[in-house]
Scaffold this motif. Sequence first.
Motif, PDB file in Angstrom:
ATOM      1  N   LYS A 312       0.860  -1.172  -0.024  1.00 39.05           N
ATOM      2  CA  LYS A 312       0.143  -0.022   0.092  1.00 39.05           C
ATOM      3  C   LYS A 312       0.893   1.514   0.074  1.00 39.05           C
ATOM      4  N   ASP A 313       0.424   2.261  -0.416  1.00 34.91           N
ATOM      5  CA  ASP A 313       0.918   3.625  -0.225  1.00 34.91           C
ATOM      6  C   ASP A 313       0.464   4.274   0.739  1.00 34.91           C
ATOM      7  N   LEU A 314       1.212   4.476   1.875  1.00 31.06           N
ATOM      8  CA  LEU A 314       0.930   5.118   3.123  1.00 31.06           C
ATOM      9  C   LEU A 314       1.580   6.187   3.212  1.00 31.06           C
ATOM     10  N   SER A 315       2.008   7.021   2.330  1.00 28.19           N
ATOM     11  CA  SER A 315       3.055   8.020   2.347  1.00 28.19           C
ATOM     12  C   SER A 315       2.321   9.653   3.094  1.00 28.19           C
ATOM     13  N   ASP A 316       0.920   9.450   3.032  1.00 30.41           N
ATOM     14  CA  ASP A 316       0.386  10.684   3.440  1.00 30.41           C
ATOM     15  C   ASP A 316       0.156  10.636   4.858  1.00 30.41           C
ATOM     16  N   TYR A 317      -0.064  11.995   5.390  1.00 27.66           N
ATOM     17  CA  TYR A 317      -0.250  12.296   6.724  1.00 27.66           C
ATOM     18  C   TYR A 317      -1.295  12.437   7.438  1.00 27.66           C
ATOM     19  N   THR A 318      -2.445  11.830   6.796  1.00 27.83           N
ATOM     20  CA  THR A 318      -3.841  12.048   7.498  1.00 27.83           C
ATOM     21  C   THR A 318      -3.972  10.737   8.343  1.00 27.83           C
ATOM     22  N   PHE A 319      -4.909  10.775   9.203  1.00 28.86           N
ATOM     23  CA  PHE A 319      -5.039   9.792  10.269  1.00 28.86           C
ATOM     24  C   PHE A 319      -5.210   8.392   9.696  1.00 28.86           C
ATOM     25  N   GLY A 320      -4.258   7.270   9.962  1.00 35.78           N
ATOM     26  CA  GLY A 320      -4.342   5.949   9.516  1.00 35.78           C
ATOM     27  C   GLY A 320      -3.214   5.810   8.427  1.00 35.78           C
ATOM     28  N   GLN A 321      -2.545   7.006   8.019  1.00 33.33           N
ATOM     29  CA  GLN A 321      -1.447   6.960   7.038  1.00 33.33           C
ATOM     30  C   GLN A 321      -0.224   6.810   7.891  1.00 33.33           C
ATOM     31  N   GLY A 322       0.854   6.481   7.101  1.00 31.20           N
ATOM     32  CA  GLY A 322       2.189   6.312   8.060  1.00 31.20           C
ATOM     33  C   GLY A 322       3.233   7.475   7.952  1.00 31.20           C
ATOM     34  N   GLY A 323       3.007   8.282   6.946  1.00 28.48           N
ATOM     35  CA  GLY A 323       4.019   9.241   6.738  1.00 28.48           C
ATOM     36  C   GLY A 323       5.443   8.797   5.947  1.00 28.48           C
ATOM     37  N   TYR A 324       5.516   7.628   5.522  1.00 27.02           N
ATOM     38  CA  TYR A 324       6.922   7.238   4.948  1.00 27.02           C
ATOM     39  C   TYR A 324       6.651   6.607   3.493  1.00 27.02           C
ATOM     40  N   TYR A 325       7.764   6.823   2.867  1.00 28.33           N
ATOM     41  CA  TYR A 325       7.539   6.568   1.224  1.00 28.33           C
ATOM     42  C   TYR A 325       7.442   5.085   0.943  1.00 28.33           C
ATOM     43  N   SER A 326       6.296   4.770   0.264  1.00 25.91           N
ATOM     44  CA  SER A 326       5.903   3.431   0.229  1.00 25.91           C
ATOM     45  C   SER A 326       5.255   3.187  -1.268  1.00 25.91           C
ATOM     46  N   PRO A 327       6.057   3.256  -2.405  1.00 31.60           N
ATOM     47  CA  PRO A 327       5.516   3.110  -3.716  1.00 31.60           C
ATOM     48  C   PRO A 327       5.411   1.593  -3.928  1.00 31.60           C
ATOM     49  N   GLN A 328       4.279   1.269  -5.005  1.00 34.61           N
ATOM     50  CA  GLN A 328       4.000  -0.101  -5.279  1.00 34.61           C
ATOM     51  C   GLN A 328       5.121  -0.592  -6.246  1.00 34.61           C
ATOM     52  N   SER A 329       5.794   0.077  -6.618  1.00 31.93           N
ATOM     53  CA  SER A 329       7.051  -0.092  -7.426  1.00 31.93           C
ATOM     54  C   SER A 329       8.184   0.748  -7.458  1.00 31.93           C
ATOM     55  N   TYR A 330       9.309   0.518  -7.201  1.00 29.95           N
ATOM     56  CA  TYR A 330      10.377   1.506  -7.391  1.00 29.95           C
ATOM     57  C   TYR A 330      11.537   0.708  -7.971  1.00 29.95           C
ATOM     58  N   LEU A 331      12.042   1.190  -9.136  1.00 30.57           N
ATOM     59  CA  LEU A 331      13.270   0.851  -9.708  1.00 30.57           C
ATOM     60  C   LEU A 331      14.358   1.660  -9.677  1.00 30.57           C
ATOM     61  N   SER A 332      15.693   1.383  -9.179  1.00 31.28           N
ATOM     62  CA  SER A 332      16.651   2.256  -9.507  1.00 31.28           C
ATOM     63  C   SER A 332      17.789   1.674  -9.877  1.00 31.28           C
ATOM     64  N   PHE A 333      18.820   2.504 -10.794  1.00 28.16           N
ATOM     65  CA  PHE A 333      20.122   2.129 -11.055  1.00 28.16           C
ATOM     66  C   PHE A 333      21.018   3.280 -10.570  1.00 28.16           C
ATOM     67  N   SER A 334      22.166   2.993 -10.263  1.00 28.19           N
ATOM     68  CA  SER A 334      23.219   4.001  -9.617  1.00 28.19           C
ATOM     69  C   SER A 334      24.605   3.650 -10.190  1.00 28.19           C
ATOM     70  N   VAL A 335      25.606   4.303 -10.063  1.00 29.06           N
ATOM     71  CA  VAL A 335      26.900   4.199 -10.357  1.00 29.06           C
ATOM     72  C   VAL A 335      27.711   4.862  -9.533  1.00 29.06           C
ATOM     73  N   PRO A 336      28.024   4.291  -8.239  1.00 27.56           N
ATOM     74  CA  PRO A 336      28.713   4.769  -7.312  1.00 27.56           C
ATOM     75  C   PRO A 336      30.438   4.816  -7.585  1.00 27.56           C
TER      76      PRO A 336
END
Length: 453
Positions: A312-336
């Motif tokens: 679930k996406d619970l990134s909002d700040y209303t009652f019952g939401q969690g206030g944390y980043y929670s996408p249903q899908s996230y993909l990243s590539f990085s070059v450190p």
Amino acid sequence: AVGDTTQAAAQFAGLKQRAAAQLERAQQQPDAALADYRQAMAASGIGDGDNVSRLTRNNPQDDWLKRSIRSDTADLYRQQDTTLMLEQDYSRNKGTAGVSDFSAHTTMLQAETPLADGRGFLRLDRVQISAGTFSTTNGTFDETFGSCDDANSGGCSRYASQRDEGTALGVGWSNEVWSADLGTTPLGFEVTNWVGGVSWKTDVKEVGVTLTASRRPISSSLLAYAGARDPAANGGKTWGGVVATGGSVGLSYDRGGAHGVWADISAHQITGENVADNSRERLMAGYYYKLINSDNRRATVGLNTMLWHYQKDLSDYTFGQGGYYSPQSYLSFSVPVTWRQRTGNWSFDLGGSVSWSHSKTDAQQRYPVNPGFTLASNPSSASSSGGGVGYTLQAVIERRVTPHWFIGAGVDIQQAKDYTPSHGLLYVRYSAAGWDGDLDMPPQPLTPYADFK
């Protein structure tokens, strides 16, 4: 075999003392083991003297035996040392005042001492966090928060300044195979949780394996970390204080050569007080190549990827939401890219990365948990997706002032779409026995207890 009996006798003497020291260490006789390591150093030609820690410094001219004796002695010496470390840590992520804006001042004090063939620690974190102060119109909040948007809430004007503080406690123990800790999120927060974890390391042929079970806080916002009280006139309930409970499997392959790979797969249940339940699965992996690979210098370049899924996406700040980043899908590539180096009394770690990411979130109800009010409406947000390019820059440096005192500082900056955290730290470490050997490369500042893995 080749007739060099003098060299054979010298190597045998060093090997004999080293073997005796290894046995004594396995039998938990550290004082006897250190005495035999001293004799092994003298017999193998490393040297003799009162400053054993200085004799452990690596020497590019060493043969395999001298290198092994220095390394074994250094490991045991530091394992037997009692240390005290004080660190001031500051982090900031700009957002909407009163809601997603977040800053944290964390003062960490950690004492470590030898305990049962390992090291035990006691940890205190004094944490002060803030989300800023809501902007208002005619005395009521401009932003949606808690149940303020409910027609029967009576409006929101209380708790305009979103701040909290408390003290987290933690104790733990670790050796080369096991590590465990148990503690709390800061006592004094609106919501407090028990947290902790246990890890076990082993090798399967040439692959390192780490199994971890843990319960850790999500500390990316005041609501998620500390919890908050609903400011609605007819509200007053507490929600937030989110924790992730589950396990992970870590894999690594690095035989000391130019190439290395790693991977981590994890699954967690995410819960909080009056927050909808959620689940998270993450797969992360990477490859790195050592452009420079010496005892005192190392430069690497790599490629990392991350794939996340939240139920679930619970990134909002209303009652019952969690206030944390929670996408249903996230993909990243990085070059450190990293550069690490140490000299006699300095050690530093410089690095940065460029990344590309893409995420997708599903529609979410404004109030996923019934707060006990008669809601006039409970609309759902629209689904969304997007991505972009980001970068990170980081630096940590440590200086040995005397064999007993060390100071360090660090900074890191991240820049991505809607996510711009910055972080800085200062620390001082005291070594009771004194350490004049090689400094850690990279330096090892404390990690806030909330960010333990």
